[in-house]
Design a protein around this motif. Structure first.
Motif, PDB file in Angstrom:
ATOM      1  N   HIS A   9      79.667  30.884   2.617  1.00 62.29           N
ATOM      2  CA  HIS A   9      79.935  32.325   2.576  1.00 62.29           C
ATOM      3  C   HIS A   9      79.242  33.031   1.421  1.00 62.29           C
ATOM      4  CE1 HIS A   9      82.733  32.546   5.888  1.00 62.29           C
ATOM      5  NE2 HIS A   9      83.380  31.494   5.423  1.00 62.29           N
ATOM      6  N   TYR A  10      79.206  32.395   0.254  1.00 64.70           N
ATOM      7  CA  TYR A  10      78.765  33.109  -0.958  1.00 64.70           C
ATOM      8  C   TYR A  10      77.565  32.475  -1.643  1.00 64.70           C
ATOM      9  CZ  TYR A  10      83.510  34.868  -0.325  1.00 64.70           C
ATOM     10  OH  TYR A  10      84.660  35.409   0.204  1.00 64.70           O
ATOM     11  N   VAL A  42      74.499  32.609  -1.130  1.00 68.30           N
ATOM     12  CA  VAL A  42      73.373  33.531  -1.341  1.00 68.30           C
ATOM     13  C   VAL A  42      73.541  34.382  -2.593  1.00 68.30           C
ATOM     14  CG1 VAL A  42      72.684  33.744   1.075  1.00 68.30           C
ATOM     15  CG2 VAL A  42      74.451  35.258   0.169  1.00 68.30           C
ATOM     16  N   LEU A  43      74.753  34.429  -3.117  1.00 61.73           N
ATOM     17  CA  LEU A  43      74.976  35.247  -4.314  1.00 61.73           C
ATOM     18  C   LEU A  43      74.711  34.467  -5.602  1.00 61.73           C
ATOM     19  CD1 LEU A  43      78.225  37.115  -3.184  1.00 61.73           C
ATOM     20  CD2 LEU A  43      75.875  37.957  -3.126  1.00 61.73           C
ATOM     21  N   TYR A  86      84.430  35.328  -6.034  1.00 61.15           N
ATOM     22  CA  TYR A  86      84.026  36.126  -4.861  1.00 61.15           C
ATOM     23  C   TYR A  86      85.068  36.002  -3.752  1.00 61.15           C
ATOM     24  CZ  TYR A  86      79.379  37.411  -6.571  1.00 61.15           C
ATOM     25  OH  TYR A  86      78.330  37.959  -7.282  1.00 61.15           O
ATOM     26  N   LYS A  94      87.987  38.098  -4.303  1.00 59.99           N
ATOM     27  CA  LYS A  94      87.784  39.539  -4.078  1.00 59.99           C
ATOM     28  C   LYS A  94      87.488  39.870  -2.617  1.00 59.99           C
ATOM     29  CE  LYS A  94      86.289  40.642  -8.757  1.00 59.99           C
ATOM     30  NZ  LYS A  94      85.132  40.701  -9.678  1.00 59.99           N
ATOM     31  N   LEU A  95      86.664  39.068  -1.954  1.00 53.90           N
ATOM     32  CA  LEU A  95      86.214  39.416  -0.588  1.00 53.90           C
ATOM     33  C   LEU A  95      86.983  38.673   0.515  1.00 53.90           C
ATOM     34  CD1 LEU A  95      82.325  39.526  -1.124  1.00 53.90           C
ATOM     35  CD2 LEU A  95      83.848  41.474  -0.817  1.00 53.90           C
ATOM     36  N   LEU A 113      86.310  36.227   2.397  1.00 52.19           N
ATOM     37  CA  LEU A 113      85.546  35.965   3.629  1.00 52.19           C
ATOM     38  C   LEU A 113      85.945  34.633   4.255  1.00 52.19           C
ATOM     39  CD1 LEU A 113      81.927  37.091   2.659  1.00 52.19           C
ATOM     40  CD2 LEU A 113      83.742  38.404   3.746  1.00 52.19           C
ATOM     41  N   SER A 168      90.228  34.410  11.764  1.00 52.30           N
ATOM     42  CA  SER A 168      89.534  34.872  12.971  1.00 52.30           C
ATOM     43  C   SER A 168      89.390  33.744  13.979  1.00 52.30           C
ATOM     44  CB  SER A 168      88.144  35.421  12.617  1.00 52.30           C
ATOM     45  OG  SER A 168      88.282  36.619  11.904  1.00 52.30           O
ATOM     46  N   THR A 192      92.547  33.344  15.774  1.00 51.39           N
ATOM     47  CA  THR A 192      92.769  34.447  16.731  1.00 51.39           C
ATOM     48  C   THR A 192      91.907  34.264  17.974  1.00 51.39           C
ATOM     49  OG1 THR A 192      93.260  35.912  14.879  1.00 51.39           O
ATOM     50  CG2 THR A 192      92.772  36.968  16.981  1.00 51.39           C
ATOM     51  N   LEU A 246      82.807  35.478  21.908  1.00 55.03           N
ATOM     52  CA  LEU A 246      83.663  35.326  20.720  1.00 55.03           C
ATOM     53  C   LEU A 246      82.920  34.580  19.618  1.00 55.03           C
ATOM     54  CD1 LEU A 246      87.129  34.462  22.334  1.00 55.03           C
ATOM     55  CD2 LEU A 246      86.549  36.528  21.041  1.00 55.03           C
ATOM     56  N   GLU A 248      79.959  34.902  18.863  1.00 56.14           N
ATOM     57  CA  GLU A 248      79.009  35.803  18.179  1.00 56.14           C
ATOM     58  C   GLU A 248      79.701  36.698  17.161  1.00 56.14           C
ATOM     59  OE1 GLU A 248      76.874  38.065  21.083  1.00 56.14           O
ATOM     60  OE2 GLU A 248      76.343  36.297  22.264  1.00 56.14           O
ATOM     61  N   ILE A 249      81.028  36.734  17.229  1.00 56.17           N
ATOM     62  CA  ILE A 249      81.766  37.636  16.321  1.00 56.17           C
ATOM     63  C   ILE A 249      81.937  36.985  14.961  1.00 56.17           C
ATOM     64  CG2 ILE A 249      83.951  38.811  15.912  1.00 56.17           C
ATOM     65  CD1 ILE A 249      84.250  39.188  18.877  1.00 56.17           C
TER      66      ILE A 249
END
Lengths: 110, 110
Positions: B13-14, B16-17, B64, B67-68, B70, B77, B80, B107, B109-110
């Motif tokens: 998720h992070y 790249v930061l 990160y 805070k986010l 993700l 998700s 769900t 789904l 692709e989401i």
């Protein structure tokens, strides 16, 4: 300063990564619609300093979007959700509003 | 050093930061499974320096996520999406594998 709608979306995704002061000034400018001069007076600083801070925040937000693409992904996801609802709305479920509403609700949680 | 699976997800998720150097060393340790000593030799530095760098990267990634969120959102998700597939699998669509596969693909692709 730039596209207000886009910056508002960037703030929704990455605002938490700004400092409290940066967030507060971005909110005064973009949500509360105060002028640079009004914010400068409120913060006891110059109009130019507020202008520079807002420009810097926009660069930070755009940099995060360039790396994480959360805004773009979110927009693509919304289109995919609509596509799913369209496919289901044309299936044997087309008259089952209760179930279609349940699926729409679940998609809203994603 | 901490839970490898969780750190691998945080990197997804992070990562790249992080800086290129940080990413590279995290990958050597967590993906390529090199030891601290092997990475230190490869980078011409001390084992302790690599240890400290990895610990710092983990703190950055966790910050990160704090805070986010993700990683947490992504896990929610996925649950769900499974719930949606379960609801559809118990509906009039239960024998329409073509359509169920289409929905599963969308789904994804989401």
């Amino acid at each position: 300063m730039e596209n207000r709608m886009e910056i508002s979306l960037l703030m929704d995704h990455y605002g938490v990564l700004l400092t409290e002061k940066q967030r507060s000034i971005m909110s005064m400018y973009y949500d509360m619609d105060l002028s640079l001069s009004e914010i400068a007076e409120n913060q006891d600083t110059s109009r130019q300093a507020i202008h520079d801070l807002i420009k810097r925040c926009i660069r930070i937000l755009e940099d995060y979007e360039g790396k994480l693409s959360l805004m773009r992904s979110s927009q693509e996801s919304e289109r995919t959700k609509e596509r799913i609802m369209m496919v289901l709305g044309e299936s044997c479920l087309k008259d089952d509003n209760t179930l279609l509403q349940e699926i729409r609700g679940l998609l809203g949680e994603i």
